[in-house]
Write a protein that holds these residues in place. Structure first.
Motif, PDB file in Angstrom:
ATOM      1  N   ASP A 109       0.821  -1.217   0.000  1.00 55.71           N
ATOM      2  CA  ASP A 109       0.000   0.000   0.000  1.00 55.71           C
ATOM      3  C   ASP A 109       0.854   1.265   0.000  1.00 55.71           C
ATOM      4  O   ASP A 109       0.347   2.356   0.220  1.00 55.71           O
ATOM      5  CB  ASP A 109      -0.928   0.007   1.217  1.00 55.71           C
ATOM      6  N   TRP A 110       2.148   1.102  -0.202  1.00 57.94           N
ATOM      7  CA  TRP A 110       3.103   2.203  -0.204  1.00 57.94           C
ATOM      8  C   TRP A 110       3.162   2.943   1.130  1.00 57.94           C
ATOM      9  O   TRP A 110       3.349   4.153   1.184  1.00 57.94           O
ATOM     10  CB  TRP A 110       2.874   3.155  -1.377  1.00 57.94           C
ATOM     11  N   MET A 111       2.990   2.176   2.186  1.00 59.11           N
ATOM     12  CA  MET A 111       3.188   2.715   3.532  1.00 59.11           C
ATOM     13  C   MET A 111       4.593   2.303   3.979  1.00 59.11           C
ATOM     14  O   MET A 111       4.982   1.150   3.802  1.00 59.11           O
ATOM     15  CB  MET A 111       2.140   2.173   4.500  1.00 59.11           C
ATOM     16  N   MET A 112       5.326   3.250   4.548  1.00 59.29           N
ATOM     17  CA  MET A 112       6.673   2.941   5.012  1.00 59.29           C
ATOM     18  C   MET A 112       6.565   2.103   6.283  1.00 59.29           C
ATOM     19  O   MET A 112       5.900   2.508   7.237  1.00 59.29           O
ATOM     20  CB  MET A 112       7.470   4.219   5.289  1.00 59.29           C
ATOM     21  N   VAL A 113       7.203   0.947   6.264  1.00 60.39           N
ATOM     22  CA  VAL A 113       7.115   0.039   7.406  1.00 60.39           C
ATOM     23  C   VAL A 113       8.440  -0.130   8.138  1.00 60.39           C
ATOM     24  O   VAL A 113       8.470  -0.672   9.246  1.00 60.39           O
ATOM     25  CB  VAL A 113       6.562  -1.343   6.991  1.00 60.39           C
ATOM     26  N   ASP A 114       9.516   0.336   7.539  1.00 55.50           N
ATOM     27  CA  ASP A 114      10.816   0.251   8.194  1.00 55.50           C
ATOM     28  C   ASP A 114      11.769   1.202   7.479  1.00 55.50           C
ATOM     29  O   ASP A 114      11.540   1.569   6.320  1.00 55.50           O
ATOM     30  CB  ASP A 114      11.365  -1.186   8.145  1.00 55.50           C
ATOM     31  N   ALA A 115      12.818   1.592   8.166  1.00 55.13           N
ATOM     32  CA  ALA A 115      13.828   2.472   7.580  1.00 55.13           C
ATOM     33  C   ALA A 115      15.136   2.298   8.338  1.00 55.13           C
ATOM     34  O   ALA A 115      15.132   1.906   9.510  1.00 55.13           O
ATOM     35  CB  ALA A 115      13.373   3.927   7.624  1.00 55.13           C
ATOM     36  N   GLU A 116      16.230   2.613   7.646  1.00 52.48           N
ATOM     37  CA  GLU A 116      17.553   2.475   8.255  1.00 52.48           C
ATOM     38  C   GLU A 116      18.531   3.364   7.509  1.00 52.48           C
ATOM     39  O   GLU A 116      18.310   3.719   6.348  1.00 52.48           O
ATOM     40  CB  GLU A 116      18.020   1.016   8.191  1.00 52.48           C
ATOM     41  N   VAL A 117      19.601   3.719   8.177  1.00 49.77           N
ATOM     42  CA  VAL A 117      20.733   4.383   7.544  1.00 49.77           C
ATOM     43  C   VAL A 117      21.888   3.399   7.649  1.00 49.77           C
ATOM     44  O   VAL A 117      22.179   2.874   8.728  1.00 49.77           O
ATOM     45  CB  VAL A 117      21.079   5.718   8.248  1.00 49.77           C
ATOM     46  N   ALA A 118      22.524   3.111   6.504  1.00 47.51           N
ATOM     47  CA  ALA A 118      23.591   2.107   6.491  1.00 47.51           C
ATOM     48  C   ALA A 118      24.553   2.393   5.349  1.00 47.51           C
ATOM     49  O   ALA A 118      24.277   3.200   4.466  1.00 47.51           O
ATOM     50  CB  ALA A 118      22.989   0.711   6.340  1.00 47.51           C
ATOM     51  N   SER A 135       5.780  -9.018   3.652  1.00 51.03           N
ATOM     52  CA  SER A 135       4.954  -7.812   3.726  1.00 51.03           C
ATOM     53  C   SER A 135       5.648  -6.602   3.092  1.00 51.03           C
ATOM     54  O   SER A 135       5.004  -5.593   2.810  1.00 51.03           O
ATOM     55  CB  SER A 135       4.579  -7.502   5.174  1.00 51.03           C
ATOM     56  N   ILE A 136       6.945  -6.693   2.856  1.00 52.35           N
ATOM     57  CA  ILE A 136       7.688  -5.586   2.244  1.00 52.35           C
ATOM     58  C   ILE A 136       7.746  -5.807   0.739  1.00 52.35           C
ATOM     59  O   ILE A 136       8.183  -6.852   0.262  1.00 52.35           O
ATOM     60  CB  ILE A 136       9.089  -5.445   2.858  1.00 52.35           C
ATOM     61  N   GLN A 137       7.291  -4.805   0.006  1.00 53.27           N
ATOM     62  CA  GLN A 137       7.220  -4.877  -1.456  1.00 53.27           C
ATOM     63  C   GLN A 137       8.455  -4.284  -2.119  1.00 53.27           C
ATOM     64  O   GLN A 137       8.999  -4.853  -3.045  1.00 53.27           O
ATOM     65  CB  GLN A 137       5.966  -4.140  -1.930  1.00 53.27           C
ATOM     66  N   THR A 138       8.857  -3.109  -1.670  1.00 49.81           N
ATOM     67  CA  THR A 138       9.909  -2.344  -2.335  1.00 49.81           C
ATOM     68  C   THR A 138      10.703  -1.565  -1.295  1.00 49.81           C
ATOM     69  O   THR A 138      10.149  -1.133  -0.282  1.00 49.81           O
ATOM     70  CB  THR A 138       9.300  -1.335  -3.331  1.00 49.81           C
ATOM     71  N   ILE A 139      11.971  -1.372  -1.581  1.00 53.48           N
ATOM     72  CA  ILE A 139      12.819  -0.530  -0.737  1.00 53.48           C
ATOM     73  C   ILE A 139      13.388   0.572  -1.619  1.00 53.48           C
ATOM     74  O   ILE A 139      13.986   0.293  -2.657  1.00 53.48           O
ATOM     75  CB  ILE A 139      13.941  -1.340  -0.080  1.00 53.48           C
ATOM     76  N   HIS A 140      13.166   1.808  -1.215  1.00 55.65           N
ATOM     77  CA  HIS A 140      13.771   2.931  -1.927  1.00 55.65           C
ATOM     78  C   HIS A 140      15.077   3.282  -1.241  1.00 55.65           C
ATOM     79  O   HIS A 140      15.153   3.312  -0.013  1.00 55.65           O
ATOM     80  CB  HIS A 140      12.835   4.138  -1.950  1.00 55.65           C
ATOM     81  N   ILE A 141      16.060   3.560  -2.070  1.00 58.21           N
ATOM     82  CA  ILE A 141      17.407   3.870  -1.593  1.00 58.21           C
ATOM     83  C   ILE A 141      17.687   5.329  -1.908  1.00 58.21           C
ATOM     84  O   ILE A 141      17.570   5.761  -3.064  1.00 58.21           O
ATOM     85  CB  ILE A 141      18.439   2.953  -2.276  1.00 58.21           C
TER      86      ILE A 141
END
Length: 157
Positions: A109-118, A135-141
């Motif tokens: 649903d394009w809701m952000m479910v996690d994030a990190e700096v690495a 449950s995670i579809q896509t990760i934007h970098i």
């Protein structure tokens, strides 16, 4: 878990290359020249522009799904000499491996479910672990310091 890195497609940006500076400015874009090494990452070729190389700096809508409150756009560089990079599977291109990155995981649903700096290997581990979660579809970098969109990561088709 395997992952693939998807660059931006070249075709939507090609018309900008033929525009003069006034026409670019009218569209909110600028022709730039890369200065120092690793200062202008190309989003289509997934390589850094060499010093002296010509680029177009423009605003790009990288998350356009209308129902998401995370709709987003921002500045990107496209190398005028760009050649389309293919999908990169199970490897981080040098353009990503060498930078501090902001990783943003979205569900269907394009809701952000996690994030990190690495950075470096930690990026690869994070991508693999998150994409193992169905449950995670896509990760934007994005770049962590300036927040500019770099590429997307997903499961291979």
């Amino acid at each position: 878990m395997t992952y693939c890195i998807t660059p931006l497609p070249l075709a939507p940006f090609q018309p900008f290359f033929a525009l003069d500076d006034a026409a670019l400015l009218a569209r909110g874009a600028r022709r730039m020249t890369a200065g120092t090494p690793n200062s202008a990452p190309g989003r289509v070729s997934l390589i850094d522009a060499a010093p002296g190389e010509s680029l177009i700096l423009l605003n790009h809508a990288h998350l356009t799904e209308a129902a998401s409150p995370y709709r987003a756009n921002g500045p990107i560089f496209v190398r005028e000499a760009a050649v389309q990079s293919p999908l990169v599977v199970n490897a981080l291109p040098a353009i990503l491996a060498s930078r501090l990155l902001s990783l943003r995981a979205y569900d269907r649903d394009w809701m952000m479910v996690d994030a990190e700096v690495a950075q470096g290997e930690a990026v690869e581990t994070w991508l693999s672990e998150r994409l193992a979660d169905s449950s995670i579809q896509t990760i934007h970098i994005h770049t962590a310091r300036r927040g500019c969109y770099m590429a997307a990561a997903s499961r291979p088709a």
